[in-house]
Motif scaffolding. Sequence first.
Motif, PDB file in Angstrom:
ATOM      1  N   GLU A 113       0.849  -1.196   0.000  1.00  0.00           N
ATOM      2  CA  GLU A 113       0.000   0.000   0.000  1.00  0.00           C
ATOM      3  C   GLU A 113       0.883   1.243   0.000  1.00  0.00           C
ATOM      4  OE1 GLU A 113      -3.888   1.133   2.490  1.00  0.00           O
ATOM      5  OE2 GLU A 113      -2.069   1.247   3.708  1.00  0.00           O
ATOM      6  N   GLN A 114       0.661   2.148  -0.945  1.00  0.00           N
ATOM      7  CA  GLN A 114       1.434   3.386  -1.012  1.00  0.00           C
ATOM      8  C   GLN A 114       0.695   4.451  -0.216  1.00  0.00           C
ATOM      9  OE1 GLN A 114       4.467   3.334  -2.484  1.00  0.00           O
ATOM     10  NE2 GLN A 114       4.042   1.177  -2.884  1.00  0.00           N
ATOM     11  N   ARG A 115       1.044   4.591   1.021  1.00  0.00           N
ATOM     12  CA  ARG A 115       0.369   5.544   1.912  1.00  0.00           C
ATOM     13  C   ARG A 115       1.387   6.243   2.786  1.00  0.00           C
ATOM     14  NH1 ARG A 115      -4.513   4.330   6.317  1.00  0.00           N
ATOM     15  NH2 ARG A 115      -4.352   6.328   7.435  1.00  0.00           N
ATOM     16  N   THR A 116       1.266   7.546   2.906  1.00  0.00           N
ATOM     17  CA  THR A 116       2.121   8.307   3.801  1.00  0.00           C
ATOM     18  C   THR A 116       1.385   8.508   5.116  1.00  0.00           C
ATOM     19  OG1 THR A 116       3.172   9.460   1.949  1.00  0.00           O
ATOM     20  CG2 THR A 116       3.400  10.455   4.133  1.00  0.00           C
ATOM     21  N   TRP A 117       1.829   7.811   6.129  1.00  0.00           N
ATOM     22  CA  TRP A 117       1.183   7.875   7.438  1.00  0.00           C
ATOM     23  C   TRP A 117       1.686   9.083   8.228  1.00  0.00           C
ATOM     24  CZ3 TRP A 117      -2.378   4.397   9.592  1.00  0.00           C
ATOM     25  CH2 TRP A 117      -2.633   3.235   8.857  1.00  0.00           C
ATOM     26  N   LYS A 118       0.766   9.760   8.901  1.00  0.00           N
ATOM     27  CA  LYS A 118       1.141  10.815   9.830  1.00  0.00           C
ATOM     28  C   LYS A 118       1.211  10.219  11.239  1.00  0.00           C
ATOM     29  CE  LYS A 118      -1.030  14.480   7.095  1.00  0.00           C
ATOM     30  NZ  LYS A 118      -2.053  15.557   7.058  1.00  0.00           N
ATOM     31  N   PRO A 119       2.077  10.777  12.093  1.00  0.00           N
ATOM     32  CA  PRO A 119       2.199  10.227  13.443  1.00  0.00           C
ATOM     33  C   PRO A 119       0.866  10.139  14.189  1.00  0.00           C
ATOM     34  CG  PRO A 119       3.979  11.755  13.024  1.00  0.00           C
ATOM     35  CD  PRO A 119       3.056  11.859  11.849  1.00  0.00           C
ATOM     36  N   LYS A 120       0.012  11.135  14.022  1.00  0.00           N
ATOM     37  CA  LYS A 120      -1.288  11.108  14.710  1.00  0.00           C
ATOM     38  C   LYS A 120      -2.130   9.933  14.231  1.00  0.00           C
ATOM     39  CE  LYS A 120      -1.509  16.109  15.571  1.00  0.00           C
ATOM     40  NZ  LYS A 120      -2.273  17.367  15.319  1.00  0.00           N
ATOM     41  N   GLU A 121      -2.040   9.601  12.945  1.00  0.00           N
ATOM     42  CA  GLU A 121      -2.797   8.468  12.417  1.00  0.00           C
ATOM     43  C   GLU A 121      -2.278   7.154  12.987  1.00  0.00           C
ATOM     44  OE1 GLU A 121      -3.949  10.250   8.010  1.00  0.00           O
ATOM     45  OE2 GLU A 121      -2.037   9.207   8.290  1.00  0.00           O
ATOM     46  N   LEU A 122      -0.966   7.054  13.153  1.00  0.00           N
ATOM     47  CA  LEU A 122      -0.382   5.837  13.708  1.00  0.00           C
ATOM     48  C   LEU A 122      -0.770   5.663  15.175  1.00  0.00           C
ATOM     49  CD1 LEU A 122       3.135   6.050  12.060  1.00  0.00           C
ATOM     50  CD2 LEU A 122       1.346   4.390  11.547  1.00  0.00           C
ATOM     51  N   LEU A 123      -0.807   6.764  15.919  1.00  0.00           N
ATOM     52  CA  LEU A 123      -1.235   6.688  17.313  1.00  0.00           C
ATOM     53  C   LEU A 123      -2.691   6.259  17.407  1.00  0.00           C
ATOM     54  CD1 LEU A 123       0.542   9.843  18.786  1.00  0.00           C
ATOM     55  CD2 LEU A 123       1.083   7.443  19.242  1.00  0.00           C
ATOM     56  N   ALA A 124      -3.496   6.683  16.440  1.00  0.00           N
ATOM     57  CA  ALA A 124      -4.916   6.320  16.438  1.00  0.00           C
ATOM     58  C   ALA A 124      -5.123   4.829  16.174  1.00  0.00           C
ATOM     59  CB  ALA A 124      -5.670   7.148  15.406  1.00  0.00           C
ATOM     60  N   THR A 125      -4.179   4.193  15.463  1.00  0.00           N
ATOM     61  CA  THR A 125      -4.308   2.763  15.156  1.00  0.00           C
ATOM     62  C   THR A 125      -3.580   1.885  16.172  1.00  0.00           C
ATOM     63  OG1 THR A 125      -2.329   2.678  13.735  1.00  0.00           O
ATOM     64  CG2 THR A 125      -4.414   3.299  12.687  1.00  0.00           C
ATOM     65  N   THR A 126      -2.897   2.490  17.138  1.00  0.00           N
ATOM     66  CA  THR A 126      -2.129   1.719  18.110  1.00  0.00           C
ATOM     67  C   THR A 126      -3.056   0.959  19.047  1.00  0.00           C
ATOM     68  OG1 THR A 126      -0.257   3.254  18.051  1.00  0.00           O
ATOM     69  CG2 THR A 126      -0.467   1.860  20.006  1.00  0.00           C
TER      70      THR A 126
END
Length: 366
Positions: A113-126
């Motif tokens: 998947e070609q996606r640029t993750w933002k830190p806030k998005e990663l925290l939301a999926t943690t």
Amino acid sequence: MVCAGPAERPLISGDGKPVEIAKQAAWTKDEHRLAAGDQFRVGSNTKTLTVTLVLQQVAQQKISLDDTVEKWLPGLVKGGEHITVRMQLLNHTSGLGDFLLTPQFLPSLTGQEQRTWKPKELLATTPEQDPPTEPGEKCSYSNANYEALGLILEKATGSSLAEQIEQKITEPLGMKDSFLATDAAWPAGKRHATGYEPDAKRLKALLPGTVDQPEGVGFAGPEHPGDNIDTAAIDPSWSWAAGGIVSTAQDWQRFLTALMSGRLLPEAQMKQMRTTVDAPEEGGAYALGLMKMETPCGTVWGHTGGLPGYASEIYTDATGTRSVAVFTITNFGIKEKKAATTNKALVDAATCHMRGKPQPSDSPTG
């Protein structure tokens, strides 16, 4: 290096000229001739640098280790009112899980998947740890801790993490081949190592049973002999404050020498940085962005790193006088049994040489 493609093994003994060795599998040579000075994705070694920046702010009283995460990042981290910066840093005792191998993130990790993750998005999926643990109860390694730390740093300083790295670390230390990756691109005109990983069939046997890897899904990239995949074009920018640095063995050892010798932090912050708790999952003790490892030839300090196609173990003695870097151009590949045994023997031999001691005769030779 068994089942690993090429391997780069720069070595510095501290009392003479640097010893540099670069070797690679024959099937990789047509694509790239590996050199000891090639740029390399050092992965979670980045955590040592991130903590250095945080402790510089602690020394200036702009951040307190007793601040809650909620104070700096309101609403972003579940339970953030009970997690302090100290727990966020000190041996990953925040109670947060890791997003790394979740079904939502796995396609990005593998490059499917070609996606640029933002830190806030990663925290939301943690996710929560399984079973759940309270802050301070248990050391459990999580990249989410350092995504949060990067955001705290940016808020406390008013400048981007990349700017802070350049202004406070790489430029003053003359680390001309080091930077924070913001995409998959490698700098034009610079040499870089090419990383490889096992194909989907080999990978499935290596991932934990709890990981939901869809049948046939593996790393994206050109296929190579031996069921290997070229992963050099997979975007590592998601790793950011947790693992986004590109560097070289020489540059990183310059950083570790400056850090451990006291050039980057006052004595009080160095003492905090070296305060450890047991971290059996990591094979030793974890301090603030530093691992304390017991080798066959004594104690070393440093960190490990891993991204698709790139694994690293970089260590130094307590003063930064002697240091060693072992770079291997595969991460998951060295988890296969024979490769893991060989890699451990290599790291043991390198750390013993770094400390100027002979490797014990009962140590595995691979």
